[in-house]
Motif scaffolding. Structure first.
Motif, PDB file in Angstrom:
ATOM      1  N   ARG A 167      -1.846  -0.224  -7.079  1.00  0.00           N
ATOM      2  CA  ARG A 167      -2.033  -1.520  -6.446  1.00  0.00           C
ATOM      3  C   ARG A 167      -1.409  -2.437  -6.947  1.00  0.00           C
ATOM      4  N   LEU A 197      -6.290   4.539  -7.921  1.00  0.00           N
ATOM      5  CA  LEU A 197      -5.417   3.570  -6.707  1.00  0.00           C
ATOM      6  C   LEU A 197      -5.570   2.355  -7.135  1.00  0.00           C
ATOM      7  N   PHE A 212      -7.262   5.136  10.877  1.00  0.00           N
ATOM      8  CA  PHE A 212      -6.635   3.887  10.187  1.00  0.00           C
ATOM      9  C   PHE A 212      -6.939   3.557  12.069  1.00  0.00           C
ATOM     10  N   THR A 214      -2.133  10.141   0.432  1.00  0.00           N
ATOM     11  CA  THR A 214      -1.882   8.232   0.302  1.00  0.00           C
ATOM     12  C   THR A 214      -0.666   8.458   1.337  1.00  0.00           C
ATOM     13  N   LEU A 240      -1.097   8.657   4.544  1.00  0.00           N
ATOM     14  CA  LEU A 240      -1.512   7.332   5.114  1.00  0.00           C
ATOM     15  C   LEU A 240      -0.757   6.141   5.488  1.00  0.00           C
ATOM     16  N   GLU A 296       0.618  -1.230   0.239  1.00  0.00           N
ATOM     17  CA  GLU A 296      -0.480  -0.321  -0.033  1.00  0.00           C
ATOM     18  C   GLU A 296       0.881   1.092  -0.490  1.00  0.00           C
ATOM     19  N   LEU A 301      -6.594  11.290   9.551  1.00  0.00           N
ATOM     20  CA  LEU A 301      -5.830   9.713   9.375  1.00  0.00           C
ATOM     21  C   LEU A 301      -6.017   8.830  10.121  1.00  0.00           C
ATOM     22  N   PHE A 335     -11.522   3.883  -0.564  1.00  0.00           N
ATOM     23  CA  PHE A 335     -10.892   4.141   0.243  1.00  0.00           C
ATOM     24  C   PHE A 335     -12.124   4.022   1.741  1.00  0.00           C
TER      25      PHE A 335
END
Lengths: 541, 586
Positions: free
Chosen positions: A533, A529, B203, A452, A455, A379, B199, B90
């Motif tokens: 991936r 995405l 998560f 991203t 994350l 990821e 975020l 997401f």
């Protein structure tokens, strides 16, 4: 096995159906295009734009070959090595190479529009670009020390020449010289590092080296070996950091960007960087995770894969430390140094440096995650691929606007953009969108790139890096905003008029064409995405 | 898709239209082939009026919550929910809805946008760009109040930034560039913190989600994943709360991150000041009440004193700073800091604890008061900035010491000013009163010291407002520059001020009209917090045997010894709200 059999094997592996050459078609097409461009210059001297059209045709053909047609039937290729283990052909190669080729198509069109070359240099310009592109393709699919070196050199050397294309301008020659000297030094250090690694590990093929590494660690590594290995790794990083323009190997970047034309700067800033990141991912992937465990004979293996993964823990920590440190320093320094710039290209050079820092962050996250959570590591790589894809449009658009404005005004100073909003509102909006996307504000694609990455950092629990990334977003606001401020808020200077470039003109349309994805990709995150991936799914297994 | 008889489709269209109509208008504006500035302004005004009418339609009371496009009073949960998939990778959704907390703010936004657009008649520099940015700003503001998906919320939150930067930076006063970048920088710093919190929450939740309502459920669970340690011994909940709170406190603004506000206000053109004070500041309060407390109750419980203390400091500091100002607009700006401090105090008084037998009444009072204060401040501060703007357009200065004697020259203007300023002061019978009263009542049970301090701020407020009135309106005659320009208010200006005055009086004498909307949802929020503190934070204090396992939360064992004494609130809102709150969740 006698020589004849060996030859048979090699021929079968290379030419046979599904062989190495089949996977290598895009690169072959690029090579053929180079020859065609050179021949056309000799055979058809009267056709002025022959180089552009042949290049475009060749690039489109390469794109066609590189496009993952079979994926649409849900047939994702497994990772496989080609040319007897020299290169690796997997979905990461396919996706990143596709992005590079797509960028090259846009880039070739862009240079044709600005007419960057001197009168007779068009063919040379495109040949150099294509040659560099072949080197970049090698970089992202390297599976062997030789290919790493060859790819880096092949991608760099044409860029040195491109930087010095404006022969009559001293500043351009200076840029080329600096770039070449710096590049040569970095390549030398990198080669030294690679030879140290190969010397200790007794192989030049990267997965074999990893297998040896596991073996050495498993048997207990001596302090001498640790020293040589760490030094080798560090020196290897120097070469990659040079290509990435990571601090402290960035000194060439501002001068080269300022001296070279904006077009060449765009090429170095986007394509070269994407390839360097691809190489970094390859190296990190191979040294942080034993892939496949198909070790050559004679190497005694740890009992199982898990133990092998655990053995590489120290290596991964080392990688995370180096990459994180480089990322943090690069990002912060790039953003701080961009403050004082008055020249737009220098500013963009520092912006490029800063973004290199952001883009190294997910690599660090991937290395940190791979031991415990392979999916998370993939990821993180996917986040990097998303970033590269978005960055490609943002930076090309920024440099394109700079180049068009240079053609219109002859200046690349930020102060000379004053009052542009009044004369060319459309172009100003494009520039504002690109700048704010570079800051990372929604609803622009640059935000997704940052998100991203953040994350991935949260997943890897790299809090310091996350904090630095967030802080840098704030730092970067000032200088990007200053460009927009000068364009939109500052009054038009009295002594001259700002250029008028409506969006309906060809040039304006091209800028708009590049800006639309910067907005549209925000809403197409899902598809992007998925692609990213897919690119990452063959890594770390 | 266009079958408007389907309630789902109708809802989607209604809420999306409210949010995106201004943006659409901005797009049309860019290509509208007219040259006259007046035409462009009229078009923009028409768009804002249309949006206002749509929000009014949305706010029309209806009998039950299934009615599309209307608002069921007494129903605490989300209404008119729109929920579509957006980015499945997401788990990001296009998730909108309104409840008693967001609806009044939505209507306030569209109302003030309309008035501010009308107040923009005096703008004559690049009108097309101004109107387009203004409309874009309205989209961002409405989106923030309506979105229930964190990602969507953040996008709208940031969408507001850019238009605001340009509106201050291009059309502002002499130091506009400094003010604009300061505003941008402070807000971006806050929003980056918010982003990180979002975020981290995303998560930590499992399965990962950006859904605010779902995150609130997760956050209030006894074994919430947000309780796990994140960094330096503090939990996810604690960090998320702190990051979000700082982000929202910048917007609110609370001391010490308020310094962007006076600069931004002084330099912004009048209509932008109206929006800034009337709507943007409310987003901070809205974020705290909608996001901070429901999602991170653990941290809110732990940090209640900090929140209340910060609110009280803001109140006192803002009032004292306002008293020291020479610039009329700066004074109004600091009064905003002071008034928004009440909001923070009212939201933070976590008095529903074992020490108070889990009595939710006082906190409900505080939170309702905070909500009321937000709306009231939206009306009074927008009015004050508009009035200052009217004056500035005539005499081109804002120096308080050079005014005086305006009563004789502009009687209508002065009369309107009196009402608006007294509303800000909190005079009974005007809108500012109820918010302050309820906040102080709510604070009393939490901490008598804070309540006393908060109450005495009213004296400071009266001090600077009365002194202002004395310096500006009273006195024998106007001696400052451009005295000839002091003409009476034009008809347009009167029309803009009139609705503000009317609402200030209406909410002052009949606050039920607003409390009816606000109270059920506020009570629901407070009861949820009470249940949480009862079951999770202090389970041992309700008399359960410590050795036995904590019983699961069910409707039965949530022992709510609700106070028997009927409160002011219960009298006004005759809703049997304690019962109806259990039936929410669309």
């Amino acid at each position: 096995m006698n020589f004849d059999q060996l030859l048979q094997n090699v021929v079968g592996d290379t030419i046979g159906p599904g062989g190495s050459l089949w996977a290598f078609r895009p690169e072959m097409t690029l090579c053929a295009t180079i020859i065609a461009v050179l021949l056309a210059k000799i055979i058809l001297p009267g056709w002025k734009s022959s180089a552009y059209y042949i290049t475009l045709l060749g690039l489109l053909a390469a794109c066609f070959f590189a496009f993952p047609w079979s994926w649409q039937q849900g047939d994702m290729p497994a990772a496989k090595t080609i040319f007897t283990g020299m290169l690796i052909a997997d979905s990461f190669t396919v996706v990143v190479r596709g992005m590079l080729l797509g960028f090259a198509v846009l880039f070739a069109t862009f240079t044709q529009m600005t007419g960057v070359w001197d009168r007779d240099d068009q063919a040379e310009f495109f040949v150099l670009m294509l040659g560099s592109l072949v080197g970049m393709c090698l970089m992202i699919s390297a599976n062997h020390i030789l290919i790493v070196m060859l790819g880096v050199e092949m991608a760099s050397v044409p860029c040195y020449v491109l930087a010095g294309m404006k022969r009559n301008q001293p500043v351009s020659s200076e840029a080329a010289l600096k770039y070449a000297v710096f590049g040569a030094g970095a390549a030398g250090v990198m080669l030294f590092g690679l030879s140290l690694l190969a010397g200790v590990l007794g192989s030049a093929q990267l997965p074999t080296m990893t297998a040896r590494l596991i073996q050495i660690i498993h048997q207990g590594v001596s302090p001498d070996q640790t020293l040589v290995l760490s030094l080798g790794g560090l020196m290897l990083m120097v070469g990659v950091a040079f290509k990435l323009s990571a601090v402290p190997f960035h000194f060439w970047a501002p001068d080269v960007f300022e001296g070279a034309t904006a077009e060449v700067a765009a090429f170095i800033s986007v394509a070269s960087k994407a390839a360097a990141l691809g190489l970094l991912v390859r190296l990190v992937a191979v040294f942080s995770m034993p892939s496949g465990l198909t070790f050559p004979e004679g190497i005694s293996l740890p009992p199982d894969q898990l133990a092998a993964v655990a053995d590489l823990g120290a290596v991964r920590q080392y990688i995370v430390a180096i990459v994180s440190l480089l990322a943090a320093v690069t990002c912060t320094f790039g953003n701080l140094a961009a403050y004082g710039q008055t020249n737009m290209k220098r500013l963009l050079a520092y912006s490029t440096i800063a973004h290199a820092g952001y883009m190294m962050m997910p690599v660090a996250a991937a290395a940190a995650l791979v031991g415990s959570d392979v999916l998370g590591a993939r990821e993180a790589v996917a986040a990097l691929v998303v970033y590269i894809a978005i960055y490609l449009f943002m930076n090309l658009a920024a440099f394109a606007i700079v180049a068009f404005l240079r053609n219109a005004t002859g200046s690349e100073e930020i102060a000379d953009y004053a009052g542009l909003a009044r004369r060319s509102p459309g172009l100003t909006v494009c520039m504002a969108i690109v700048m704010f996307s570079l800051v990372g504000l929604p609803p622009l694609a640059g935000f997704l790139a940052k998100m991203t990455v953040f994350l991935a950092l949260i997943d890897a629990k790299l809090w310091t890096l996350l904090f630095i990334g967030a802080l840098n977003t704030l730092l970067s606001l000032f200088y990007y905003l200053r460009v927009v401020k000068v364009m939109a808020l500052s009054p038009e200077p009295l002594h001259r008029e700002a250029p008028t470039i409506p969006l309906t003109s060809l040039v304006g349309f091209y800028c708009a064409l590049l800006t639309v994805p910067v907005v549209a990709l925000f809403f197409l995150l899902g598809g992007m995405l998925d692609l990213a991936r897919a690119a990452a799914h063959t890594l770390f297994n | 898709m266009f079958n408007l008889h389907d309630p789902e489709v109708l809802r989607t269209w209604l809420l999306s239209l409210i949010i995106f109509l201004p943006a659409l208008g901005a797009g049309v504006l860019c290509v509208l082939p007219v040259r006259g500035d007046q035409c462009l302004k009229r078009f923009s005004l028409a768009v804002t009026v249309l949006v206002f009418l749509l929000t009014v339609w949305l706010a029309m009371p209806a009998g039950d919550s299934s009615a599309v496009g209307h608002f069921a009073l007494g129903f605490a949960g989300m209404q008119n929910v729109v929920d579509h998939e957006w980015i499945p990778s997401f788990n990001i959704r296009y998730f909108l809805g309104v409840d008693g907390i967001s609806l009044p703010l939505v209507v306030l936004t569209s109302f003030l946008s309309m008035l501010a657009m009308w107040a923009s008649w005096s703008i004559d520099k690049s009108v097309r760009a101004y109107c387009a940015l203004f409309l874009l700003l309205e989209t961002g503001m409405l989106g923030v109040f309506m979105s229930l998906d964190f990602f969507l919320f953040y996008v709208f939150w940031e969408v507001m930034l850019l238009p605001m930067y340009f509106l201050i930076g291009v059309w502002g006063g002499p130091r506009r560039e400094y003010a604009a970048i300061k505003f941008f920088l402070f807000t971006l710093a806050g929003s980056v913190l918010i982003l990180i919190a979002i975020l981290v929450l995303y998560f930590t939740s499992n399965p990962h989600t950006f859904n605010m309502l779902r995150l609130a459920e997760i956050g209030q669970m006894p074994d919430s994943p947000f309780h796990q340690t994140l960094l330096w011994g503090k939990s996810v909940s604690w960090w998320a709360f702190v990051l979000l709170f700082i982000g929202f406190a910048v917007k609110l603004p609370a001391v010490p991150v308020h310094t962007w506000l006076p600069d931004a206000h002084v330099e912004a053109p009048t209509p932008v000041s109206m929006i800034l004070a009337g709507v943007l500041l409310k987003m901070g309060g809205y974020g705290i009440i909608r996001i901070c407390y429901p999602i991170c109750p653990a941290a809110g419980y732990e940090l209640a004193w900090w929140v209340c203390g910060l609110g009280t400091v803001s109140m006192v500091y803002g009032a004292l700073a306002a008293m020291a100002q020479k610039d009329f607009k700066r004074l109004v700006a600091y009064s905003s800091v002071s008034h928004m401090g009440y909001v923070l105090l009212g939201l933070g008084v976590w008095s529903a604890t074992a020490e108070f037998q889990y009595n939710t009444d006082y906190w409900t009072m505080g939170m309702s008061g905070a909500m009321f204060q937000m709306i009231a401040h939206g009306i009074s501060s927008a009015g004050m900035f508009f009035l200052v703007g009217v004056l500035y357009e005539r005499v081109h200065h804002r120096n308080l010491d050079q005014y005086g004697g305006l009563f004789a020259r502009m009687p209508v203007f002065s009369g309107i000013s009196m009402i608006i300023f007294f509303a800000a002061l909190g005079l009974p019978g005007l809108c500012g009163f109820w918010g302050e009263l309820f906040v102080i009542l709510g604070a009393w049970s939490f901490s008598k010291v804070l309540a006393v301090v908060a109450a005495s701020v009213v004296i400071l407020t009266a001090g600077y407002i009365l002194w202002t009135i004395q310096r500006v309106y009273l006195g024998p005659e106007y001696k400052g520059p451009h005295g000839d320009a002091l003409t009476p208010m034009t008809r347009r200006e009167k029309y803009i001020a009139a609705p503000l005055v009317a609402l200030a009086i209406l909410f002052g004498v009949y606050p039920k009209v607003l409390f009816d909307y606000v109270t059920p949802t506020v009570e629901k929020t407070v009861v949820e917090m009470k249940d949480w503190s009862q079951n999770v934070a202090q389970p041992e204090k309700v008399g359960w045997d410590k050795r036995s396992t904590v019983p699961p939360i069910t409707a039965e064992n949530v022992v709510g010894p609700r106070s028997a004494c009927p409160t002011l609130l219960a009298e006004w809102s005759e809703q049997p709200s304690a019962d109806s709150q259990e039936t929410e969740q669309p």
